[in-house]
Motif scaffolding. Structure first.
Motif, PDB file in Angstrom:
ATOM      1  N   UNK A 459       0.819  -1.234   0.000  1.00 37.91           N
ATOM      2  CA  UNK A 459       0.000   0.000   0.000  1.00 37.91           C
ATOM      3  C   UNK A 459       0.841   1.267   0.000  1.00 37.91           C
ATOM      4  N   UNK A 460       2.048   1.220   0.613  1.00 36.67           N
ATOM      5  CA  UNK A 460       2.899   2.403   0.636  1.00 36.67           C
ATOM      6  C   UNK A 460       3.420   2.757  -0.750  1.00 36.67           C
ATOM      7  N   UNK A 461       3.360   1.809  -1.693  1.00 36.64           N
ATOM      8  CA  UNK A 461       3.848   2.052  -3.052  1.00 36.64           C
ATOM      9  C   UNK A 461       2.761   2.554  -3.989  1.00 36.64           C
ATOM     10  N   UNK A 462       1.548   2.774  -3.467  1.00 38.73           N
ATOM     11  CA  UNK A 462       0.454   3.330  -4.271  1.00 38.73           C
ATOM     12  C   UNK A 462       0.426   4.836  -4.024  1.00 38.73           C
ATOM     13  N   UNK A 463       0.700   5.623  -5.064  1.00 41.45           N
ATOM     14  CA  UNK A 463       0.816   7.068  -4.933  1.00 41.45           C
ATOM     15  C   UNK A 463      -0.292   7.772  -5.728  1.00 41.45           C
ATOM     16  N   UNK A 464      -1.402   8.164  -5.057  1.00 44.78           N
ATOM     17  CA  UNK A 464      -2.461   8.900  -5.771  1.00 44.78           C
ATOM     18  C   UNK A 464      -2.130  10.389  -5.882  1.00 44.78           C
ATOM     19  N   UNK A 465      -2.546  11.014  -6.965  1.00 43.73           N
ATOM     20  CA  UNK A 465      -2.337  12.444  -7.201  1.00 43.73           C
ATOM     21  C   UNK A 465      -3.635  13.019  -7.749  1.00 43.73           C
ATOM     22  N   UNK A 466      -4.214  13.973  -7.030  1.00 43.60           N
ATOM     23  CA  UNK A 466      -5.514  14.531  -7.412  1.00 43.60           C
ATOM     24  C   UNK A 466      -5.328  15.740  -8.331  1.00 43.60           C
ATOM     25  N   UNK A 467      -6.110  15.775  -9.404  1.00 43.40           N
ATOM     26  CA  UNK A 467      -6.086  16.899 -10.343  1.00 43.40           C
ATOM     27  C   UNK A 467      -7.520  17.221 -10.756  1.00 43.40           C
ATOM     28  N   UNK A 468      -7.724  18.448 -11.222  1.00 40.78           N
ATOM     29  CA  UNK A 468      -9.037  18.825 -11.735  1.00 40.78           C
ATOM     30  C   UNK A 468      -9.227  18.241 -13.136  1.00 40.78           C
ATOM     31  N   UNK A 469     -10.449  17.830 -13.433  1.00 38.03           N
ATOM     32  CA  UNK A 469     -10.752  17.273 -14.747  1.00 38.03           C
ATOM     33  C   UNK A 469     -12.206  17.592 -15.086  1.00 38.03           C
ATOM     34  N   UNK A 470     -12.401  18.151 -16.278  1.00 32.97           N
ATOM     35  CA  UNK A 470     -13.749  18.580 -16.670  1.00 32.97           C
ATOM     36  C   UNK A 470     -14.659  17.426 -17.050  1.00 32.97           C
ATOM     37  N   UNK A 471     -14.092  16.219 -17.351  1.00 34.72           N
ATOM     38  CA  UNK A 471     -14.888  15.107 -17.844  1.00 34.72           C
ATOM     39  C   UNK A 471     -15.171  14.048 -16.786  1.00 34.72           C
ATOM     40  N   UNK A 472     -14.156  13.647 -16.043  1.00 41.39           N
ATOM     41  CA  UNK A 472     -14.286  12.511 -15.115  1.00 41.39           C
ATOM     42  C   UNK A 472     -14.981  12.916 -13.824  1.00 41.39           C
ATOM     43  N   UNK A 473     -15.711  11.936 -13.257  1.00 38.08           N
ATOM     44  CA  UNK A 473     -16.363  12.147 -11.974  1.00 38.08           C
ATOM     45  C   UNK A 473     -15.311  12.261 -10.872  1.00 38.08           C
ATOM     46  N   UNK A 474     -15.575  13.061  -9.851  1.00 44.98           N
ATOM     47  CA  UNK A 474     -14.615  13.169  -8.744  1.00 44.98           C
ATOM     48  C   UNK A 474     -14.363  11.799  -8.106  1.00 44.98           C
ATOM     49  N   UNK A 475     -13.086  11.506  -7.787  1.00 46.81           N
ATOM     50  CA  UNK A 475     -12.728  10.254  -7.118  1.00 46.81           C
ATOM     51  C   UNK A 475     -12.391   9.118  -8.046  1.00 46.81           C
ATOM     52  N   UNK A 476     -12.493   9.306  -9.383  1.00 50.09           N
ATOM     53  CA  UNK A 476     -12.205   8.218 -10.320  1.00 50.09           C
ATOM     54  C   UNK A 476     -10.769   8.332 -10.841  1.00 50.09           C
ATOM     55  N   UNK A 477     -10.202   7.170 -11.208  1.00 47.53           N
ATOM     56  CA  UNK A 477      -8.841   7.121 -11.732  1.00 47.53           C
ATOM     57  C   UNK A 477      -8.872   7.492 -13.221  1.00 47.53           C
ATOM     58  N   UNK A 478      -8.087   8.497 -13.622  1.00 45.46           N
ATOM     59  CA  UNK A 478      -8.072   8.924 -15.018  1.00 45.46           C
ATOM     60  C   UNK A 478      -6.745   8.587 -15.701  1.00 45.46           C
ATOM     61  N   UNK A 479      -5.736   8.175 -14.921  1.00 51.54           N
ATOM     62  CA  UNK A 479      -4.444   7.805 -15.505  1.00 51.54           C
ATOM     63  C   UNK A 479      -3.711   6.882 -14.548  1.00 51.54           C
ATOM     64  N   UNK A 480      -2.973   5.918 -15.082  1.00 47.40           N
ATOM     65  CA  UNK A 480      -2.218   4.986 -14.248  1.00 47.40           C
ATOM     66  C   UNK A 480      -0.828   4.769 -14.824  1.00 47.40           C
ATOM     67  N   UNK A 481       0.110   4.503 -13.935  1.00 47.99           N
ATOM     68  CA  UNK A 481       1.490   4.218 -14.321  1.00 47.99           C
ATOM     69  C   UNK A 481       2.073   3.231 -13.309  1.00 47.99           C
ATOM     70  N   UNK A 482       2.454   1.996 -13.770  1.00 50.91           N
ATOM     71  CA  UNK A 482       2.543   1.484 -15.147  1.00 50.91           C
ATOM     72  C   UNK A 482       1.172   1.376 -15.832  1.00 50.91           C
ATOM     73  N   UNK A 483       1.204   1.352 -17.150  1.00 55.50           N
ATOM     74  CA  UNK A 483      -0.019   1.277 -17.936  1.00 55.50           C
ATOM     75  C   UNK A 483      -0.595  -0.135 -17.892  1.00 55.50           C
ATOM     76  N   UNK A 484      -1.863  -0.240 -18.283  1.00 53.30           N
ATOM     77  CA  UNK A 484      -2.547  -1.540 -18.317  1.00 53.30           C
ATOM     78  C   UNK A 484      -1.795  -2.512 -19.241  1.00 53.30           C
TER      79      UNK A 484
END
Length: 698
Positions: A459-484
């Protein structure tokens, strides 16, 4: 045992399976934060040394193997009387459940599953481990169709000579090989026979041998033929049926020579040129029935309680012709055989002399096999070739630790003498068998953390970063790294998640008391919209005509998002029926020559008890004040005079009253008295009376 923690780290969450010897639980490894499977020896066997020995042998057998199609063993432990094995958790059904729900399976799916089982058996056999209990119940199907062979509970080394435990045959009778059922030595080909039955069951949905008791089934394995797979399911290609027929030969010598041979056949059996190949033929099938060797189960005294001996009748000796009187008289027929024998002896002598003479030059010399484990692949090949050996190509690959990536982790022979030119099989490490990153975008942060936790991500290796986004609902993941789909190391790699905060908000501008042009400019600058692209006119007594009275639905300084529609209400001035009425009020000080503080409050259409003047007025003599009231037909007004903090009089003013004429007359009254003047519309208050005194104009 659910809820119990074993070894201080394995928390049992739910029971997921079990057999006659042990129960299997899904558990969480609290130290590494990952799910594992924990196999616990049943209570009734906790003091049975024989079962404990078999239970430990399973861990030892499986722990010596490292293969993507074999369930990995992580830990072995004992807590008081509880013996347990910690192994890889496979989130999926076993093959028996799949056969039960969907059999017969599609041919390509069945061949793919059998190929992976075969690959696992080849690895086990190379490590001198025979499984001895291959059946659908012990085959798990994980994510992406990855096959995992488990339950080495009755596995034995190749040198094992029996399949009995305390007088009982160990294993599953429907998947026995004939030699297994007889209780004689079982080897690699016994596992191949069992795999043939599993493939038969996947493609036909039935078992080849059924009976009323285990004994009758075992005897059928030994003595009876089975129904051809294509007779049950005509959609099976002939090439695939040939694989089953060869794997299930009763004579081990007629089966595949190894699991690797069977795997090679499975990998090509669905090629177009092979689908309609001729049925496989065995030379023993051409023997007359009377000449075939009859297979009879071996019955030992210690097995009488578990396997019932079949009735074996004695065959009568064949009747022979009596040749008395039919032979010819003796003749001298010994000369030719004797001559031929002499010639044969001479030829054999010459051959022996030639072999002895040429032995030194024809026989390869013995060489010592060097150990190349830990060497880089090409360097290892160079070492072996320099020693006069050959490397089997292609070089096999297996997952390994990161430090052994690209290096030899296994070799088929080492530290022994072999003939020069012998083949040596090498296995090179490919690094850790890392999982692929699942799809996390579109889900919530909690869902992403749950998926990553199941893969063992710290869990310590999971790093969330919050940004504003005009399309996505608040609280949803819009980008991930590593990629799927990318491989990653769950224990060490950092997973970066970009989380939507929704549309960016900012304080709502104050539009009140602004003109329409000013409003449009402010809204455009802040990326806001004027609803219906127009303002709403509304009458007002307090706001100047053409200026904003109020805004909706967002109040000034409240948070608002770009693109929000705002309704604006603009003053159109007082309503047409309203009128402004001037009114004169005459007030005297409480005592002539002494200053008094005068307040005048107005109640009209603009509001109640509104100060006519911003500050109280000071008078020392009788003074007249002119005030203005806004009145409508439905709204009556009033004027209240306050002197030195005390109410002197309240004068009602009606919509139809005439305005004051600013004429001074009027009667004065002392304290508590009343009087009337000669002019209407004017109020005079005489300061000679007390606080309660008041007067009204006619």
């Amino acid at each position: 045992m659910i809820g119990q923690t074993l070894g201080g780290r394995y928390e049992l969450l739910a029971r997921v399976g079990g057999g006659g010897m042990a129960l299997v639980y899904k558990a969480r490894d609290n130290l590494l934060n990952r799910y594992v499977a924990v196999k616990v020896l049943r209570q009734q066997f906790m003091h049975d040394e024989d079962f404990i020995r078999r239970f430990r042998r399973e861990a030892q057998a499986a722990a010596s193997l490292s293969h993507p199609n074999i369930v990995s063993i992580y830990d072995v432990g004992q807590e008081e009387d509880t013996h347990y094995i910690v192994m890889e958790f496979v989130d999926g059904p076993n093959l028996n459940e799949i056969i039960r729900d969907r059999a017969p399976l599609q041919t390509d799916e069945a061949v793919k599953i059998a190929s992976q089982i075969c690959d696992a058996l080849d690895h086990a056999h190379m490590n001198q481990i025979i499984h001895r209990d291959i059946k659908p119940h012990n085959i798990l199907i994980g994510l992406g169709g990855r096959v995992k062979v488990t339950d080495f509970g009755i596995a034995r080394a190749v040198t094992s000579s029996t399949i009995t435990q305390t007088g009982s045959v160990v294993g599953s009778v429907h998947y026995f090989s004939p030699e297994h059922a007889k209780g004689v030595t079982t080897g690699e080909k016994s596992d191949i026979y069992s795999l043939g039955i599993v493939l038969y069951q996947m493609l036909t949905g039935r078992l080849p041998f059924l009976g009323e008791s285990p004994i009758s089934v075992a005897l059928k394995h030994l003595q009876e033929p089975f129904e051809q797979p294509r007779e049950v399911n005509p959609y099976i290609p002939q090439s695939v049926e040939n694989v089953i027929l060869r794997a299930m030969r009763k004579n081990p010598q007629e089966r595949y020579g190894s699991a690797r041979d069977m795997l090679a056949d499975l990998e090509t059996c669905l090629q177009p040129q092979r689908l309609n190949e001729p049925p496989v033929h065995f030379s023993s099938d051409d023997e007359p029935e009377a000449d075939k060797t009859r297979v009879v189960p071996a019955i030992r005294p210690d097995m009488r309680n578990t396997i019932e001996a079949p009735a074996i009748g004695r065959e009568q000796p064949e009747e022979r012709w009596n040749s008395d009187g039919l032979e010819d008289k003796p003749r001298r027929r010994w000369v030719l055989p004797t001559l031929l024998s002499v010639v044969a002896v001479i030829l054999i002598g010459v051959l022996v002399w030639a072999v002895v003479s040429l032995k030194g030059s024809l026989t390869p010399k013995d060489v010592q096999v060097p150990t190349v484990i830990g060497e880089e692949e090409q360097h290892a090949i160079d070492i072996l070739e320099k020693a006069g050996l050959k490397v089997e190509m292609p070089v096999a690959e297996e997952p390994s630790t990161e430090d052994m990536k690209g290096k030899v982790i296994k070799q088929s022979k080492q530290d022994i003498e072999v003939k020069e030119g012998s083949l040596i099989a090498l296995t090179v490490g490919t690094g850790p068998d890392l999982p692929t990153m699942p799809a996390l975008t579109g889900g919530t942060l909690g869902e992403a953390e749950e998926k990553l936790g199941a893969l063992g991500v710290n869990p310590d290796n999971i790093k969330p970063d919050e940004v504003y986004d005009d399309e996505a609902e608040p609280g949803t993941v819009i980008k991930q790294e590593p990629a799927e789909g990318e491989t990653f190391d769950p224990e060490n790699d950092t997973v970066k998640l970009t989380i939507s905060k929704g549309k960016e908000s900012f304080p709502m501008p104050d539009l009140t008391n602004r003109t329409e042009n000013e409003v449009r400019s402010i809204l455009q600058q802040n990326n806001l919209k004027l609803k219906d692209d127009k303002v709403i006119q509304e009458s007002s007594f307090t706001v100047e005509k053409g200026r904003v009275i109020r805004q909706f639905p967002v109040e000034p300084n409240a948070p608002v998002n770009a693109g929000t529609e705002i309704s604006v209400y603009v003053s159109s001035g007082p309503p047409p029926e309203a009128k402004e009425v001037p009114w004169d009020v005459t007030v005297s000080p409480a005592q002539d020559g002494v200053a008094s503080e005068i307040q005048i409050k107005i109640t009209d259409a603009k509001g109640e008890n509104v100060d006519a003047y911003k500050a109280p007025k000071k008078i020392t003599f009788m003074t007249t004040f002119t005030v203005k009231l806004w009145l409508t037909p439905d709204t009556a007004g009033s004027i209240t005079i306050i002197r030195d903090g005390q109410v002197l009089n309240t004068v009602p003013v009606a919509y139809d009253d005439q305005p004051a004429m600013n004429q001074g007359g009027g009667g004065g009254q002392d304290a508590g008295g009343e009087g009337s003047g000669d002019q209407g519309g004017q109020q005079e208050t005489n300061g000679q009376g007390d606080a309660a005194g008041q007067g009204t104009a006619p």
